[in-house]
Write an enzyme that holds these catalytic residues in place. Structure first.
Site, PDB file in Angstrom:
ATOM      1  N   PHE A  87      -5.097   3.749  14.501  1.00  0.00           N
ATOM      2  CA  PHE A  87      -5.282   5.128  13.464  1.00  0.00           C
ATOM      3  C   PHE A  87      -6.305   4.473  12.851  1.00  0.00           C
ATOM      4  O   PHE A  87      -6.618   3.508  12.432  1.00  0.00           O
ATOM      5  CB  PHE A  87      -4.004   5.175  12.700  1.00  0.00           C
ATOM      6  N   ASN A 121       0.804  -1.201   0.072  1.00  0.00           N
ATOM      7  CA  ASN A 121      -0.010   0.182  -0.019  1.00  0.00           C
ATOM      8  C   ASN A 121       0.934   1.248  -0.082  1.00  0.00           C
ATOM      9  O   ASN A 121       2.203   1.204   0.057  1.00  0.00           O
ATOM     10  CB  ASN A 121      -1.110  -0.168   1.291  1.00  0.00           C
ATOM     11  N   LYS A 176     -14.205   1.787  15.578  1.00  0.00           N
ATOM     12  CA  LYS A 176     -13.243   1.255  15.704  1.00  0.00           C
ATOM     13  C   LYS A 176     -12.611   1.267  17.226  1.00  0.00           C
ATOM     14  O   LYS A 176     -12.057   0.406  17.725  1.00  0.00           O
ATOM     15  CB  LYS A 176     -11.980   1.649  14.984  1.00  0.00           C
ATOM     16  N   ASP A 192      -5.156  -5.849   4.964  1.00  0.00           N
ATOM     17  CA  ASP A 192      -6.325  -6.495   5.452  1.00  0.00           C
ATOM     18  C   ASP A 192      -6.610  -8.012   4.822  1.00  0.00           C
ATOM     19  O   ASP A 192      -6.915  -8.868   5.585  1.00  0.00           O
ATOM     20  CB  ASP A 192      -7.724  -5.754   5.037  1.00  0.00           C
ATOM     21  N   LYS A 216       7.518 -17.871 -10.159  1.00  0.00           N
ATOM     22  CA  LYS A 216       7.063 -16.861 -10.864  1.00  0.00           C
ATOM     23  C   LYS A 216       5.736 -16.940 -11.733  1.00  0.00           C
ATOM     24  O   LYS A 216       5.942 -17.998 -12.654  1.00  0.00           O
ATOM     25  CB  LYS A 216       8.108 -16.185 -11.710  1.00  0.00           C
ATOM     26  N   LYS A 228     -12.037  -2.422  19.013  1.00  0.00           N
ATOM     27  CA  LYS A 228     -10.660  -2.982  19.194  1.00  0.00           C
ATOM     28  C   LYS A 228     -10.293  -2.588  20.603  1.00  0.00           C
ATOM     29  O   LYS A 228      -9.149  -2.608  20.871  1.00  0.00           O
ATOM     30  CB  LYS A 228      -9.525  -2.066  18.143  1.00  0.00           C
TER      31      LYS A 228
HETATM   32  N1  CTP Z   1      -5.042  -2.717  12.090  1.00  0.00           N
HETATM   33  C1  CTP Z   1      -4.337  -3.851  12.700  1.00  0.00           C
HETATM   34  N2  CTP Z   1      -4.523  -5.066  12.022  1.00  0.00           N
HETATM   35  C2  CTP Z   1      -5.300  -5.283  10.575  1.00  0.00           C
HETATM   36  C3  CTP Z   1      -5.779  -3.860  10.183  1.00  0.00           C
HETATM   37  C4  CTP Z   1      -5.548  -2.959  10.885  1.00  0.00           C
HETATM   38  O1  CTP Z   1      -3.851  -3.897  13.544  1.00  0.00           O
HETATM   39  N3  CTP Z   1      -5.137  -6.350  10.064  1.00  0.00           N
HETATM   40  C5  CTP Z   1      -4.815  -1.611  12.708  1.00  0.00           C
HETATM   41  C6  CTP Z   1      -4.324  -0.345  11.998  1.00  0.00           C
HETATM   42  O2  CTP Z   1      -2.902  -0.356  12.238  1.00  0.00           O
HETATM   43  C7  CTP Z   1      -5.080   0.821  12.706  1.00  0.00           C
HETATM   44  C8  CTP Z   1      -6.473   0.295  12.940  1.00  0.00           C
HETATM   45  O3  CTP Z   1      -6.238  -0.973  13.102  1.00  0.00           O
HETATM   46  O4  CTP Z   1      -4.319   1.155  13.854  1.00  0.00           O
HETATM   47  C9  CTP Z   1      -7.468   0.683  11.781  1.00  0.00           C
HETATM   48  O5  CTP Z   1      -7.032   0.321  10.831  1.00  0.00           O
HETATM   49  P1  CTP Z   1      -7.974   0.431   9.363  1.00  0.00           P
HETATM   50  O6  CTP Z   1      -7.439  -0.214   8.073  1.00  0.00           O
HETATM   51  O7  CTP Z   1      -8.357   2.117   9.285  1.00  0.00           O
HETATM   52  O8  CTP Z   1      -9.437  -0.050   9.899  1.00  0.00           O
HETATM   53  P2  CTP Z   1      -9.717  -1.623   9.740  1.00  0.00           P
HETATM   54  O9  CTP Z   1     -10.259  -1.913  11.118  1.00  0.00           O
HETATM   55  O10 CTP Z   1      -9.061  -2.558   9.039  1.00  0.00           O
HETATM   56  O11 CTP Z   1     -11.278  -1.360   8.959  1.00  0.00           O
HETATM   57  P3  CTP Z   1     -11.571  -0.966   7.367  1.00  0.00           P
HETATM   58  O12 CTP Z   1     -10.447  -1.255   6.747  1.00  0.00           O
HETATM   59  O13 CTP Z   1     -12.707  -2.027   7.277  1.00  0.00           O
HETATM   60  O14 CTP Z   1     -11.911   0.575   7.634  1.00  0.00           O
END
Ligand code: CTP
Length: 397
Positions: free
Chosen positions: A323, A210, A337, A279, A289, A341
């Protein structure tokens, strides 16, 4: 940008070609709000005109001990008392020798002997002079006396050779001074920061990643370190420069990051999860490859563990900061969140706004706590935001 407001910095410039770089250092100090006085040795004044520093600092620049005033004895004492910190840059071998042995034969070395302010020196010289046992011994003497040495860098030198001896870059020198003045609000605390983006392999040469540069998390790690904390930085893919004097753990995938985080979790006081964790990951990573034999290619993705959620479930006394990078309904999603969390607060970030999010030096965020209270912060640099986050954490622990 006012990190140095109200701070008095005495800059001693000694006679090296790198003196010109210190013009930039002094200019940055002024921009950060500091009051700066510059003292130059006669040799330094051969490289840069005192007037240059005078114009930038809006203060007289002193070179001579007996500069046409009957009150000469007052000046070195006044300057010695003025300083909250004394920075010597560039510091020549000759200066280091004199400072190490208490020789006071010009204005600058007299001030150095007369001041009780902490001293930071940034040496710069020819490699052989730097490596000479005499210079090394002098550096040790100064270090033993509590002087902070900003190491010279390796590179091309003015004398035409390459090696160690280049003056540290103005940016590093300024960062050291900012660090020196940062209030030590996290002394005795252990802080875990995650940063950067995870890399999820597709085959041996390709991956899903990303846009994270790691900048935000690296600045948080730096601010925590500056505040006196012991810092562990667990980083995925990043282009930012990690701070020194911390434990730095490099990982690639979300699964690796999870493992690294859990290994430290029990022993830390706070976790700031600024990493952009993927995610999903590829279900079956190809061992060879993938060839472009078909018109379409479908990758099956499986969900990665939510590391922060797991930390929330296993929470003892750790403070948890998340975040939320969103493009719509920022506050609402971020609040969700916090509950999901089990966070203490969240840094909610509308990444669709100009000046916010990935790859820029600034951010616009809201800090939202468990009670739902929202602090909307204006556009600020990631370094400034990092300090705000660290302040908030210090208040909570
Ligand atoms: N995070 C994490 N592990 C994951 C995804 C996210 O620990 N697999 C943490 C990120 O580091 C951040 C927070 O969760 O501090 C929120 O991440 P974000 O991607 O904004 O939210 P998600 O919970 O993944 O939800 P969505 O993508 O559906 O918005």
């Amino acid at each position: 940008m006012n990190e140095l407001a109200g701070k008095n910095i005495l800059v001693g410039v000694t006679g090296g070609i790198a003196a010109y770089k210190v013009v930039e250092v002094v200019s940055r100090f002024k921009k950060m709000g500091a009051e700066v006085r510059v003292v130059m040795t006669r040799a330094a004044a051969e490289f840069v005109a005192p007037r240059t520093f005078q114009e930038i600092t809006k203060n007289p620049v002193s070179v001579e001990m007996f500069a046409g005033t009957v009150n000469f004895h007052v000046e070195h004492i006044a300057l010695a008392n003025f300083a909250d910190v004394v920075l010597i840059a560039p510091a020549t071998a000759n200066f280091l020798a004199k400072a190490a042995h208490g020789i006071a034969d010009d204005l600058l070395t007299t001030i150095v002997l007369a001041t009780t302010a902490p001293m930071i020196v940034a040496p710069s010289m020819n490699t052989k002079m730097l490596e000479h046992p005499a210079t090394q011994a002098n550096l040790k003497i100064l270090e033993g006396r509590g002087v902070k040495i900003i190491d010279a860098e390796i590179g091309r030198l003015a004398c035409g050779t390459s090696g160690k001896g280049r003056l540290s870059e103005p940016e590093n020198i300024c960062a050291e001074i900012v660090k020196f003045f940062a209030p030590k609000i996290l002394i005795g605390k252990k802080i875990l920061v995650t940063a950067g983006g995870t890399i999820e392999p597709i085959d041996p040469v390709r991956f899903i990643c990303n846009r994270s540069t790691g900048k935000m998390g690296y600045e948080i790690a730096r601010a925590a370190k500056n505040a006196g904390a012991e810092v562990i930085l667990i980083s995925g893919n990043a282009t930012a420069e990690p701070p020194s004097d911390i434990k730095f753990v490099k990982v690639e995938t979300a699964l690796e990051m999870r493992e690294a985080v859990l290994a430290e979790y029990e022993n830390v006081d706070a976790v700031i999860m600024s990493a952009a964790v993927s995610d999903y990951r590829v279900k079956n990573v190809a061992s060879q490859k993938i060839k472009k034999s078909n018109e379409t290619l479908t990758l099956e993705l499986v969900k990665n563990p939510d590391i922060l959620k797991e930390l929330g479930e296993r929470k003892n006394n750790q403070l948890l900061v998340g975040f939320a990078a969103e493009t719509e309904n920022v506050i609402e999603y971020a609040r969700g969140k916090i509950d999901e969390k089990n966070l203490d607060f969240i840094v909610a970030n509308d990444v669709s706004q100009e000046g916010a999010g990935f790859g820029v030096d600034t951010n616009i965020v809201s800090l939202i706590d468990r009670a739902g209270d929202i602090e909307n912060l204006p556009l600020m640099t990631k370094a400034e935001l990092a300090e705000k986050i660290i302040q908030r954490i210090a208040e909570l622990i």
